[in-house]
Design a protein around this motif. Structure first.
Motif, PDB file in Angstrom:
ATOM      1  N   VAL A  90      36.321  32.261  55.209  1.00 34.69           N
ATOM      2  CA  VAL A  90      37.633  32.036  54.580  1.00 34.69           C
ATOM      3  C   VAL A  90      37.990  33.213  53.673  1.00 34.69           C
ATOM      4  O   VAL A  90      37.122  33.980  53.250  1.00 34.69           O
ATOM      5  CB  VAL A  90      37.651  30.745  53.719  1.00 34.69           C
ATOM      6  N   VAL A  91      39.274  33.305  53.351  1.00 35.07           N
ATOM      7  CA  VAL A  91      39.725  34.085  52.199  1.00 35.07           C
ATOM      8  C   VAL A  91      40.244  33.062  51.204  1.00 35.07           C
ATOM      9  O   VAL A  91      41.094  32.235  51.548  1.00 35.07           O
ATOM     10  CB  VAL A  91      40.859  35.066  52.597  1.00 35.07           C
ATOM     11  N   PHE A  92      39.691  33.070  49.986  1.00 30.86           N
ATOM     12  CA  PHE A  92      40.187  32.101  49.004  1.00 30.86           C
ATOM     13  C   PHE A  92      40.589  32.794  47.702  1.00 30.86           C
ATOM     14  O   PHE A  92      40.146  33.899  47.395  1.00 30.86           O
ATOM     15  CB  PHE A  92      39.189  30.968  48.752  1.00 30.86           C
ATOM     16  N   ILE A  93      41.484  32.120  46.979  1.00 32.05           N
ATOM     17  CA  ILE A  93      42.031  32.650  45.731  1.00 32.05           C
ATOM     18  C   ILE A  93      41.537  31.760  44.589  1.00 32.05           C
ATOM     19  O   ILE A  93      42.014  30.628  44.426  1.00 32.05           O
ATOM     20  CB  ILE A  93      43.576  32.685  45.786  1.00 32.05           C
ATOM     21  N   PRO A  94      40.560  32.230  43.805  1.00 33.02           N
ATOM     22  CA  PRO A  94      40.014  31.403  42.728  1.00 33.02           C
ATOM     23  C   PRO A  94      41.083  30.881  41.764  1.00 33.02           C
ATOM     24  O   PRO A  94      40.989  29.757  41.269  1.00 33.02           O
ATOM     25  CB  PRO A  94      39.039  32.353  42.018  1.00 33.02           C
ATOM     26  N   LEU A 104      34.946  34.446  36.625  1.00 33.57           N
ATOM     27  CA  LEU A 104      35.535  35.398  37.571  1.00 33.57           C
ATOM     28  C   LEU A 104      36.921  35.866  37.109  1.00 33.57           C
ATOM     29  O   LEU A 104      37.366  36.963  37.448  1.00 33.57           O
ATOM     30  CB  LEU A 104      35.628  34.707  38.936  1.00 33.57           C
ATOM     31  N   GLU A 105      37.597  35.040  36.311  1.00 35.05           N
ATOM     32  CA  GLU A 105      38.963  35.348  35.879  1.00 35.05           C
ATOM     33  C   GLU A 105      39.064  36.570  34.962  1.00 35.05           C
ATOM     34  O   GLU A 105      40.163  37.005  34.628  1.00 35.05           O
ATOM     35  CB  GLU A 105      39.588  34.144  35.156  1.00 35.05           C
ATOM     36  N   VAL A 123      36.158  45.917  41.199  1.00 36.73           N
ATOM     37  CA  VAL A 123      35.975  44.471  40.984  1.00 36.73           C
ATOM     38  C   VAL A 123      34.797  43.946  41.803  1.00 36.73           C
ATOM     39  O   VAL A 123      33.985  43.156  41.319  1.00 36.73           O
ATOM     40  CB  VAL A 123      37.282  43.702  41.304  1.00 36.73           C
ATOM     41  N   ASP A 124      34.661  44.414  43.057  1.00 35.30           N
ATOM     42  CA  ASP A 124      33.536  43.955  43.881  1.00 35.30           C
ATOM     43  C   ASP A 124      32.197  44.365  43.260  1.00 35.30           C
ATOM     44  O   ASP A 124      31.281  43.548  43.125  1.00 35.30           O
ATOM     45  CB  ASP A 124      33.642  44.516  45.306  1.00 35.30           C
ATOM     46  N   ARG A 125      32.093  45.642  42.870  1.00 33.26           N
ATOM     47  CA  ARG A 125      30.819  46.113  42.273  1.00 33.26           C
ATOM     48  C   ARG A 125      30.544  45.412  40.942  1.00 33.26           C
ATOM     49  O   ARG A 125      29.402  45.060  40.632  1.00 33.26           O
ATOM     50  CB  ARG A 125      30.875  47.634  42.090  1.00 33.26           C
ATOM     51  N   PHE A 126      31.603  45.211  40.152  1.00 31.85           N
ATOM     52  CA  PHE A 126      31.467  44.551  38.847  1.00 31.85           C
ATOM     53  C   PHE A 126      30.976  43.111  39.028  1.00 31.85           C
ATOM     54  O   PHE A 126      30.098  42.650  38.292  1.00 31.85           O
ATOM     55  CB  PHE A 126      32.813  44.568  38.123  1.00 31.85           C
ATOM     56  N   TYR A 127      31.534  42.415  40.026  1.00 31.79           N
ATOM     57  CA  TYR A 127      31.111  41.036  40.294  1.00 31.79           C
ATOM     58  C   TYR A 127      29.615  40.985  40.588  1.00 31.79           C
ATOM     59  O   TYR A 127      28.875  40.188  40.018  1.00 31.79           O
ATOM     60  CB  TYR A 127      31.899  40.441  41.472  1.00 31.79           C
TER      61      TYR A 127
END
Length: 343
Positions: A90-94, A104-105, A123-127
């Motif tokens: 899926v692609v989801f929007i938190p 995550l916000e 953002v991906d690397r930070f997560y």
């Protein structure tokens, strides 16, 4: 006797080939993808569909992604759809489910960055480095965590040059942080999905909308919102996640997981950012050619806006402290530093 022996050997060889073919076929794992992005949409056409083809290629057909004819469940429920195995991918929007993915916000807070090509891979690397350990996405393996273009303001009433110009405008808001921002600026936030924007603007229910610039022509809104306002640094960003059911992910071989990981993560995010940056430029060209105004808020007004919107950051800090984040301010500072350092 020799003749019978030869026939037996030949029969066994054929059986062996058939068995081998069956085994090879059994090794193909089909992944069910619940898609809600419309045909022709930038993320779908320029990034997701090529990625799907690449997954099959790099796994030599062992992993095949099947795009389902329609979305499973609702768009806000896509995380649950993947976690519960109703679909695999899926692609989801938190942000569509407030108070659930609070940590995550951090990437949705005001003035985190307005260049998706740089911010999305950051953002991906930070997560992965700073947020994954909080396990907010339990049950779903995040293949890529990213942002698209930041929302900018488009309205039909007046050019926005000062904070006072926000007062009383009824503006569509896609998520909690933008709703809070509009309230603090004296506007009237209206929480509605993007698909209803055209009707609500044309009937006068809405005065304007927050939206990535790329989406204004895509949703045929150019003639409905003659005034565009660019806020340098951005009032908000929207996080999206490309996620796969955890058990499905674990069913792939380690080699296939490694191969898919290499083309996902920050590489996938950068491709998303690039597609949206290109789309934004084209959108503003279309808007200007149509004779519409595009205002960039001057620095003194942006400085005043930062002070006005400061409570959003404070509220987020208090919220995530309760979720076990020892030093939320450190996360904010780190993400801003990562974006500033990004090439």
């Amino acid at each position: 006797m020799h003749h019978l022996l030869r026939q037996l050997v030949a029969a066994l060889a054929v059986a062996g080939c058939a068995f081998g073919a069956t085994t090879a076929a059994a090794q193909t794992t089909t992944v069910k993808y619940s898609n809600w992005l419309p045909a022709g949409q930038a993320m779908r056409v320029e990034v997701i569909e090529p990625w799907i083809a690449e997954v099959e290629k790099i796994t030599q057909g062992r992993v095949k992604i099947d795009t389902l004819p329609k979305v499973v469940g609702t768009v806000p429920a896509q995380f649950d759809v993947a976690r519960d195995g109703q679909a695999d991918l899926v692609v989801f929007i938190p942000g569509y489910t407030p108070n659930r993915f609070d940590i995550l916000e951090v990437a949705q807070l005001p003035f985190m960055g307005d260049d998706p090509e740089r911010l999305a891979p950051v953002v991906d690397r930070f997560y992965r480095k700073n947020l994954a350990s909080f396990n907010e996405l339990k049950g779903v393996h995040p293949l890529s965590v990213y942002v698209v273009s930041p929302g900018q303001l488009f309205n039909r009433v007046r050019p926005i040059k000062t904070l006072a110009d926000f007062k009383g405008l009824k503006i569509r808001s896609p998520q909690a942080s933008s709703t809070q921002a509009l309230s603090l600026l004296g506007a009237v936030p209206v929480s509605k999905p993007v698909g209803e924007t055209y009707e609500l603007l044309s009937s006068g229910v809405l005065d304007g909308t927050f939206m990535p610039p790329e989406s204004i022509p895509a949703f045929k809104l150019t003639d409905l919102v003659p005034h565009a306002t660019i806020v340098p640094g951005a009032i908000y960003n929207t996080i999206l996640v490309l996620g796969i059911n955890e058990d499905k992910w674990k069913s792939f071989s380690q080699a296939d997981r490694d191969a898919i990981t290499r083309i996902s993560g920050d590489a996938f995010a950068r491709n998303i950012g690039r597609a949206y940056a290109k789309g934004d430029k084209a959108a503003f060209d279309t808007i200007r050619k149509a004779g519409r105004t595009v205002e960039v808020l001057p620095e003194p007004v942006v400085a005043e806006m930062k002070k006005t919107l400061a409570p959003i950051e404070k509220d987020w800090i208090e919220k995530v402290k309760k979720k076990g984040v020892a030093d939320p301010q450190k996360l904010i500072d780190q993400l801003r530093a990562d974006f500033a350092a990004a090439k």
